[in-house]
Enzyme design. Sequence first.
Site, short mmCIF file in Angstrom:
data_model
loop_
_atom_site.label_atom_id
_atom_site.label_comp_id
_atom_site.label_asym_id
_atom_site.label_seq_id
_atom_site.Cartn_x
_atom_site.Cartn_y
_atom_site.Cartn_z
CG ASP A 41 6.37 9.58 -5.35
OD1 ASP A 41 6.00 8.82 -4.44
OD2 ASP A 41 7.05 9.19 -6.32
CB THR A 51 -0.89 0.03 1.25
OG1 THR A 51 -0.08 0.32 2.41
CG2 THR A 51 -1.60 -1.30 1.45
CE LYS A 66 9.96 7.29 -5.98
NZ LYS A 66 9.84 7.07 -7.43
CB VAL A 91 14.40 4.77 -3.94
CG1 VAL A 91 15.11 5.83 -4.78
CG2 VAL A 91 14.42 5.18 -2.47
CG LEU A 132 15.71 1.09 -11.65
CD1 LEU A 132 15.90 2.58 -11.96
CD2 LEU A 132 16.35 0.25 -12.74
#
Length: 903
Positions: free
Chosen positions: A759, A636, A763, A690, A694
């Site tokens: 967002d 979530t 990160k 993040v 990757l």
Amino acid sequence: MAFASSISPSYSLPNLSSKPNKILTTPNKIQSFNVIQRPPIIRTYDFFFNYYKYLDTLLDDAVGKVQLPDGDTWSVHKFGGTCVGTSERIQNVANIIVQDDSERKLVVVSAMSKVTDMMYDLIYKAQSRDDSYVVALDAVFEKHKTTAVDLLDGDDLANFLAKLQQDISNLKAMLRAIYIAGHATESFSDFVVGHGELWSAELLSAVVRKSGIECKCMDTREVLVVNPTSSNLVDPDYLESSLRLEKWYSKNSSDTIVATGFIATTPQNVPTTLKRDGSDFSAAILSALLRARQVTIWTDVDGVYSADPRKVSEAVILNKLSYQEAWEMSYFGANVLHPRTIIPVMKYDIPIVIRNIFNLSAPGTMICRFPDFGNEDGQRVESPVKGFATIDNLALINVEGTGMAGVPGTASAIFGAVKDVGANVIMISQASSEHSVCFAVPEKEVKAVAAALESRFRQALDAGRLSQIAVIPNCSILAAVGQKMASTPGVSATLFNALAKANINVRAIAQGCSEFNITVVIKREDCIRALRAVHSRFYLSRTTIAIGIVGPGLIGGTLLDQLRDQAAILKEKSNIDLRVMGITGSGTMLLSDTGVDLSIWRDLRKEKGEKADMKKFVHHVHGNHFIPNTVIVDCTADSYVASHYLDWLRRGIHVITPNKKANSGPLEQYLKLRTLQRQSYTHYFYEATVGAGLPIISTLQGLLETGDKILRIEGIFSGTLSYIFNNFTGERAFSEVVKEAKEAGYTEPDPRDDLSGTDVARKVIILARESGLKLELSDIPIQSLVPEPLKGIASPEEFMQQLPQYDQDLAKQRREAEATGEVLRYVGVVDVVNQKGTVELRRYKKEHPFAQLAGSDNIIAFSTQRYEKQPLIIRGPGAGAEVTAGGVFSDILRLASYLGAPS
């Protein structure tokens, strides 16, 4: 007495008024071996080996005197009470005997199932002056009569029933005498109880003869001579037994013999029994006297398991065990053999085979001296540990004090007090400093032991020489057993590593110098989980992880589908068993006791889903003790779910998530989370927070762990904004590109969630904190791409309608950048040197790596002391359900590797 005339004159009837015989003298040299010198509490491999070592020399002499057919021609079988529990099963046993192509066969049988208990009950009722013993005796008679009628006919039936009726009449008179006296001696009880084996052997031998094979019935009270001891054991008199066997065979020579198990006689010809597991012991003694080719012990299981299959569902049948391994496992509660059963056959390398009478296709387990240690039992690698066993309902007693160090006789005084109350010590552990001694005893005996110790050491306690006598209740013992453990480096490390990773605390440790077992004491409540963890770790079963999925939306649903597609391959190639035990959303949850069928998980959730309850969900996923490792995967973006991480980790639940809320939330909570993670063996993985799939977090951690110093991290962290600015070229309007990205599914339902830059800021905070900076989200300046007047608009649709009014500002910035050969890119920066972070729109030369992106790719550049002139760059898709779920899946496999899966 009137019934005495019907008893064989070679026996002396037990004296009704005599007290139980504790130690009987014998005319043989065996009485010179003083077993009382060794405390009965020490029941380990070394004790039993020394206990019977002298008897072996007598056995060696005895075997040389038996004048019987060549030992290699004899095959010995032993059938327990379950095997002969009904008429159908007795016939099945007879068929096995007939089909055995051995030249000669000796078959040892127990009483029919439940008969021994019925016989003991007769004695108990009689000496309690309970008149119902008469009815109970009639039930014994009817049981054997009905069985005989089913199996026999003609003279065989008439002869058996006549003998049975005579025995019942005798027993009735004997029980009447016990009723009057209100007491029965041990030898008298043994005589009564032994009738069950007599009737069973007579029945079976008659059924075998009915098949057309000559068969003699051996009453082993005519052959086996034993000396009862004070420790509820008996010492076989091999010399006398061999003479009697030779005499018996000279009068009853036959290639097929059915012998009674459990019963024997004393040198004074008083009937007795071989005590616990007596029928197995009978078979072992007779096998040694005959020098048999093999002993087969028939049971109701397929063989010896690597662990209790009731506790470890993936326990495997072991093809072979050494005598020592079987010895150790049986002591620690495994359903193998009593150690004394192995002694007689071990002397002459006679193999013992454990087989299932109800599954003749199963080859069973062979117990022999030097088993083949090659790849067996389907194991991928040769494991030094053969199996695991547990003993429950124990308490640990710790005697501690500085006054113990260097004082001779302390241990003797401790265990002397234990012996005086008749308690059995299961395990002993002592620190080399001699500051403390701890030992495990059955929980039912702990109060008496503690009281005896406190009484014995009252003066030392009052004087302070002993600081405490502590009782730790609710314990279990876990033992790892394997002959190859001896001199194999790393076994203990692997064992304790597996326990640590399953969050199991070890209270005490013991290992003998033979190195055949490692024993640990743990909490009773942790026993099954610990057993499952170590069993899995040594490749006797797959590495199994219970998974709870929170949030079966786009990412969670994609992850479940990936697990479905890969599960079988992981089991086959990597020995990894990933079981989704529960799936929960905000409204509905699906729970399973064995693992959700992922091929139909969506349908199951609709059909069998129940109201979501996070507490119940977590308890279910973590409470399955058959699976030692638990991970909750939070798919979530919910702060409420993230707030549970700390509690889950404390409870030993691993956490994997792409949810950024925990690592970018309040700094204090983040620091608590990371501190707990570092201090425990519980893992917290968040690679996908993040860069989706990757390897950004793992790369950063690798740089830091290897001593590199981070200077700067700069990157395009938003797949949505990467797509927008990669396509914001030429004369295209910004609003047009945003609309295109929304229609392609690259943006959130409300594009402002992407354009606000929050967002990206989360990160940046995650990477900054990972680099050692203590920053709050509010410390990051964010350049929002949402025009100020449009931030308060209610609906996303209205926002999109008005966005074209503000295209000119970004169009101007684009023209200015293009004029200098540059492009616009929305980036996040972690400036470790200056301890700050930023999120903003920047310009880069067209030859810069950030300008070379296409589609929705992300790119991150690490500038470090090692990579200062040329940054380390990671580039690839940084958004989308498939790659994000793949990143989470990779973390799950990383966890499996940490927990013991092959790399």
